[in-house]
Design a protein around this motif. Structure first.
Motif, PDB file in Angstrom:
ATOM      1  N   VAL A 105       0.023   0.843   7.791  1.00  0.00           N
ATOM      2  CA  VAL A 105       0.583   1.100   6.461  1.00  0.00           C
ATOM      3  C   VAL A 105       1.912   0.373   6.294  1.00  0.00           C
ATOM      4  CG1 VAL A 105       1.548   2.891   4.975  1.00  0.00           C
ATOM      5  CG2 VAL A 105      -0.614   3.291   6.142  1.00  0.00           C
ATOM      6  N   MET A 106       2.792   0.452   7.298  1.00  0.00           N
ATOM      7  CA  MET A 106       4.086  -0.210   7.194  1.00  0.00           C
ATOM      8  C   MET A 106       3.924  -1.728   7.179  1.00  0.00           C
ATOM      9  SD  MET A 106       5.998   2.293   6.763  1.00  0.00           S
ATOM     10  CE  MET A 106       7.471   1.293   6.603  1.00  0.00           C
ATOM     11  N   TRP A 107       2.952  -2.254   7.927  1.00  0.00           N
ATOM     12  CA  TRP A 107       2.686  -3.685   7.875  1.00  0.00           C
ATOM     13  C   TRP A 107       2.216  -4.101   6.477  1.00  0.00           C
ATOM     14  CZ3 TRP A 107      -2.101  -6.025   6.975  1.00  0.00           C
ATOM     15  CH2 TRP A 107      -2.112  -7.404   7.122  1.00  0.00           C
ATOM     16  N   PHE A 108       1.427  -3.249   5.841  1.00  0.00           N
ATOM     17  CA  PHE A 108       0.958  -3.527   4.479  1.00  0.00           C
ATOM     18  C   PHE A 108       2.133  -3.610   3.512  1.00  0.00           C
ATOM     19  CE2 PHE A 108      -0.394  -1.910   0.315  1.00  0.00           C
ATOM     20  CZ  PHE A 108      -1.414  -2.797  -0.003  1.00  0.00           C
ATOM     21  N   PHE A 109       3.090  -2.697   3.658  1.00  0.00           N
ATOM     22  CA  PHE A 109       4.265  -2.708   2.769  1.00  0.00           C
ATOM     23  C   PHE A 109       5.216  -3.856   3.112  1.00  0.00           C
ATOM     24  CE2 PHE A 109       3.480   2.074   2.361  1.00  0.00           C
ATOM     25  CZ  PHE A 109       2.751   1.905   1.200  1.00  0.00           C
ATOM     26  N   LEU A 110       5.358  -4.151   4.401  1.00  0.00           N
ATOM     27  CA  LEU A 110       6.235  -5.255   4.793  1.00  0.00           C
ATOM     28  C   LEU A 110       5.704  -6.596   4.300  1.00  0.00           C
ATOM     29  CD1 LEU A 110       7.130  -4.217   8.453  1.00  0.00           C
ATOM     30  CD2 LEU A 110       8.749  -4.488   6.563  1.00  0.00           C
ATOM     31  N   VAL A 128     -17.974  11.160  -1.443  1.00  0.00           N
ATOM     32  CA  VAL A 128     -17.128  11.036  -2.631  1.00  0.00           C
ATOM     33  C   VAL A 128     -15.880  11.910  -2.496  1.00  0.00           C
ATOM     34  CG1 VAL A 128     -17.024  11.414  -5.122  1.00  0.00           C
ATOM     35  CG2 VAL A 128     -19.091  10.456  -4.097  1.00  0.00           C
ATOM     36  N   ILE A 129     -16.066  13.153  -2.053  1.00  0.00           N
ATOM     37  CA  ILE A 129     -14.927  14.068  -1.894  1.00  0.00           C
ATOM     38  C   ILE A 129     -13.964  13.555  -0.836  1.00  0.00           C
ATOM     39  CG2 ILE A 129     -14.296  16.399  -1.168  1.00  0.00           C
ATOM     40  CD1 ILE A 129     -16.905  17.384  -2.434  1.00  0.00           C
ATOM     41  N   ALA A 130     -14.491  12.921   0.227  1.00  0.00           N
ATOM     42  CA  ALA A 130     -13.626  12.384   1.278  1.00  0.00           C
ATOM     43  C   ALA A 130     -12.675  11.335   0.718  1.00  0.00           C
ATOM     44  CB  ALA A 130     -14.477  11.795   2.398  1.00  0.00           C
ATOM     45  N   PHE A 131     -13.160  10.446  -0.127  1.00  0.00           N
ATOM     46  CA  PHE A 131     -12.299   9.415  -0.711  1.00  0.00           C
ATOM     47  C   PHE A 131     -11.329  10.023  -1.725  1.00  0.00           C
ATOM     48  CE2 PHE A 131     -15.460   6.520   1.049  1.00  0.00           C
ATOM     49  CZ  PHE A 131     -14.678   5.446   1.432  1.00  0.00           C
ATOM     50  N   VAL A 132     -11.762  11.043  -2.454  1.00  0.00           N
ATOM     51  CA  VAL A 132     -10.863  11.690  -3.411  1.00  0.00           C
ATOM     52  C   VAL A 132      -9.731  12.404  -2.681  1.00  0.00           C
ATOM     53  CG1 VAL A 132     -10.689  13.498  -5.156  1.00  0.00           C
ATOM     54  CG2 VAL A 132     -12.635  11.929  -5.177  1.00  0.00           C
ATOM     55  N   PRO A 136      -0.184   5.851  -1.977  1.00  0.00           N
ATOM     56  CA  PRO A 136      -1.081   5.065  -2.846  1.00  0.00           C
ATOM     57  C   PRO A 136      -1.274   3.640  -2.342  1.00  0.00           C
ATOM     58  CG  PRO A 136       1.093   5.206  -3.814  1.00  0.00           C
ATOM     59  CD  PRO A 136       1.125   6.078  -2.588  1.00  0.00           C
ATOM     60  N   ASP A 137      -1.888   3.519  -1.185  1.00  0.00           N
ATOM     61  CA  ASP A 137      -2.245   2.193  -0.686  1.00  0.00           C
ATOM     62  C   ASP A 137      -3.648   2.274  -0.108  1.00  0.00           C
ATOM     63  OD1 ASP A 137      -1.969   2.125   2.592  1.00  0.00           O
ATOM     64  OD2 ASP A 137      -0.704   3.641   1.665  1.00  0.00           O
ATOM     65  N   PRO A 138      -4.432   1.198  -0.205  1.00  0.00           N
ATOM     66  CA  PRO A 138      -5.833   1.251   0.232  1.00  0.00           C
ATOM     67  C   PRO A 138      -5.991   1.410   1.737  1.00  0.00           C
ATOM     68  CG  PRO A 138      -5.211  -0.984  -0.389  1.00  0.00           C
ATOM     69  CD  PRO A 138      -4.084  -0.094  -0.809  1.00  0.00           C
ATOM     70  N   VAL A 139      -5.013   0.965   2.534  1.00  0.00           N
ATOM     71  CA  VAL A 139      -5.145   1.038   3.989  1.00  0.00           C
ATOM     72  C   VAL A 139      -5.215   2.485   4.451  1.00  0.00           C
ATOM     73  CG1 VAL A 139      -4.061   0.460   6.192  1.00  0.00           C
ATOM     74  CG2 VAL A 139      -3.983  -1.172   4.303  1.00  0.00           C
ATOM     75  N   SER A 140      -4.244   3.295   4.015  1.00  0.00           N
ATOM     76  CA  SER A 140      -4.230   4.693   4.456  1.00  0.00           C
ATOM     77  C   SER A 140      -5.356   5.502   3.824  1.00  0.00           C
ATOM     78  CB  SER A 140      -2.872   5.331   4.121  1.00  0.00           C
ATOM     79  OG  SER A 140      -2.611   5.254   2.730  1.00  0.00           O
ATOM     80  N   GLN A 141      -5.727   5.175   2.584  1.00  0.00           N
ATOM     81  CA  GLN A 141      -6.806   5.916   1.931  1.00  0.00           C
ATOM     82  C   GLN A 141      -8.140   5.685   2.632  1.00  0.00           C
ATOM     83  OE1 GLN A 141      -6.801   4.939  -2.221  1.00  0.00           O
ATOM     84  NE2 GLN A 141      -4.731   5.697  -2.568  1.00  0.00           N
ATOM     85  N   ILE A 142      -8.463   4.420   2.876  1.00  0.00           N
ATOM     86  CA  ILE A 142      -9.700   4.118   3.596  1.00  0.00           C
ATOM     87  C   ILE A 142      -9.615   4.615   5.031  1.00  0.00           C
ATOM     88  CG2 ILE A 142     -11.195   2.240   4.412  1.00  0.00           C
ATOM     89  CD1 ILE A 142     -10.353   0.651   1.958  1.00  0.00           C
TER      90      ILE A 142
END
Length: 281
Positions: A130-135, A201-205, A213-219
């Motif tokens: 996640v931090m690499w994604f933001f960096l 579906v519930i898992a992704f929600v 709000p970043d795709p790395v941590s959500q997935i």
């Protein structure tokens, strides 16, 4: 009144264990925070930056102090959880049968183990990712563009990693919850399997709600949740198979006892007839 006194005693032990753990964590709050910054250093290294120049700031005089208190409370709760869980078990155990206590105890051990597995996954993999994604969003200053650098606040970084640890630790309790529900008959393996599409579906929600709000941590949270759901289906099937084996064994035992009783009655019937003939003569 005895139950209330027992409850008060268990609460005092739980609060006392948490308070001691809180004091220890607050005394070592800076060392613990530096330990939590290590994944940020890994992400900095992955981004091609100097990990020795990692810098966090606080913009209010009291911010870092309250951050240390929050960190001490979180660490104290994690460290004192075995004590709190043991007190809950000691309060509930006298009202359970022996087989119920034997069935409940493994879940009491599995719950913190699964939480630590989720926290380890966050610490060693997802926080650096996640931090690499933001960096990677930083912008180098040139003649045509301004310098944009990530300089996180200590409170926001702690909130981020605590949110991830709590989210993954909570999700990793899914096998424990579903297994307990399967034991009491609230869910079945077939029912869980039929609702697999809704579970995905519930898992992704849930992952979108609990994580930043970043795709790395959500997935990253949704995929382990789906895997744990499949493990829950498997454990539910094992419980149902074991329950069926116990039912068959119990029916066989009842049939053997019934057959033995019938044989005993059949063996005693001729003896009774002989005794009646002797009395008549």
């Amino acid at each position: 009144m005895e139950h209330l006194i027992e409850l008060r005693t268990r609460l005092m032990w739980s609060i006392g264990g948490f308070f001691v753990a809180f004091l220890v964590c607050f005394f070592f709050a800076k060392q613990l925070f530096n330990l939590l910054v290590i994944p940020f250093k890994w992400a900095t290294d992955w981004a091609g930056l100097d990990p020795h120049k990692v810098e966090l700031i606080y913009t209010a005089p009291q911010e870092f102090f309250f951050t240390q208190i929050k960190l001490a409370m979180f660490g104290g709760l994690v460290i004192a959880f075995p004590v709190i869980a043991a007190q809950i078990y000691k309060f509930v155990a006298p009202g359970l049968y022996k087989n119920e206590r034997a069935a409940f105890l493994p879940f009491l051990i599995a719950s913190p183990v699964l939480f630590l597995m989720g926290a380890s996954l966050v610490y060693f993999f997802f926080t650096p990712m996640v931090m690499w994604f933001f960096l990677a969003m930083q912008q180098a200053g040139t003649d045509d563009q301004v310098q944009i650098s990530l300089l996180p606040k200590v409170s926001e970084y702690l909130s981020l990693i605590m949110t991830l640890i709590f989210s993954f630790g909570l999700v990793f309790q899914l096998p424990v919850v579903t297994t307990l529900m399967a034991r009491v008959g609230m869910v079945t393996s077939q029912g869980l399997a039929d609702k697999r599409k809704w579970a995905i579906v519930i898992a992704f929600v849930v992952a979108a709600v609990l994580t930043p709000p970043d795709p790395v941590s959500q997935i990253g949270l949704a995929l382990p949740t789906i895997l744990l759901y499949e493990i829950s289906i498997w454990t539910a099937r094992l419980i149902e198979k074991k329950r069926e084996q116990e039912r068959v064994a119990r029916e066989k035992q009842d049939a053997d006892e019934s057959a033995a009783e019938q044989q005993s009655q059949a063996a005693s019937a001729p003896l009774e007839g002989t005794g009646s003939g002797t009395n008549a003569s």
